[in-house]
Design a protein around this motif. Sequence first.
Motif, PDB file in Angstrom:
ATOM      1  N   GLY A  84       0.799  -1.222   0.000  1.00 22.20           N
ATOM      2  CA  GLY A  84       0.000   0.000   0.000  1.00 22.20           C
ATOM      3  C   GLY A  84       0.827   1.265   0.000  1.00 22.20           C
ATOM      4  O   GLY A  84       2.058   1.229   0.026  1.00 22.20           O
ATOM      5  N   THR A  85       0.105   2.377  -0.024  1.00 20.81           N
ATOM      6  CA  THR A  85       0.729   3.692  -0.151  1.00 20.81           C
ATOM      7  C   THR A  85       0.100   4.667   0.824  1.00 20.81           C
ATOM      8  O   THR A  85      -1.115   4.660   1.024  1.00 20.81           O
ATOM      9  N   LYS A  86       0.939   5.490   1.424  1.00 17.28           N
ATOM     10  CA  LYS A  86       0.474   6.495   2.379  1.00 17.28           C
ATOM     11  C   LYS A  86       1.043   7.850   1.974  1.00 17.28           C
ATOM     12  O   LYS A  86       2.262   8.019   1.908  1.00 17.28           O
ATOM     13  N   VAL A  87       0.155   8.782   1.685  1.00 12.22           N
ATOM     14  CA  VAL A  87       0.568  10.132   1.288  1.00 12.22           C
ATOM     15  C   VAL A  87       0.240  11.081   2.443  1.00 12.22           C
ATOM     16  O   VAL A  87      -0.893  11.102   2.928  1.00 12.22           O
ATOM     17  N   SER A  88       1.222  11.833   2.898  1.00 13.78           N
ATOM     18  CA  SER A  88       0.989  12.818   3.961  1.00 13.78           C
ATOM     19  C   SER A  88       1.113  14.217   3.380  1.00 13.78           C
ATOM     20  O   SER A  88       2.083  14.530   2.691  1.00 13.78           O
TER      21      SER A  88
END
Length: 149
Positions: A129-133
């Motif tokens: 998965g991917t997490k964008v902050s």
Amino acid sequence: MRLINQMKLEFLSITANVAFARVTVAAFASQLDFTLADLEEIKVAVSEAVGNSIIHGYENAPDKFIRIIAALMPEELEIIIEDDGKGIEDLNKALLPAYSTDAERLGLGFVFMKSFMDGFHVESVPGNGTKVSLCKRVGTRLAQVSPEQ
Ligand SMILES: Nc1ncnc2c1ncn2[C@@H]1O[C@H](COP(=O)(O)OP(=O)(O)O)[C@@H](O)[C@H]1O
Ligand SMILES: [Mg+2]
């Protein structure tokens, strides 16, 4: 920094939810004293990140979940957009302007997120998965044009 408010949102990976996410985050952000221009930029950044989760992360599978966590602090808003999709193999490449793994696309989503927000960070694990902050400070543009502030 002191937390004023926080929200967590989870929704299905369908394109109708791009607008839902954008409007919801903007409504939440409206509790701080953002300019209309700032709110528009937040909307674009959130749309790009959610669109990426749907199109790239989940490859348009409509039964997956995307999560958004937003935190309001006195001087800034932090937004995290997260998916459990396929992840990004080469993050350095993915962040380059005009790079896309899809020949039909412009490859500018990350560029918009970075230029429209004051903070931008991506974590991604291939297969996981991917997490964008994203982070937006209140009144940055006002502060820039008025030297006495
Ligand atoms: N949530 C995501 N999951 C998997 N891959 C992603 C995700 N977000 C971005 N990417 C990868 O990063 C590339 C660049 O994204 P972006 O700058 O938004 O351009 P575009 O969406 O036009 O391809 C995408 O082509 C894709 O390969
Ligand atoms: Mg994109």
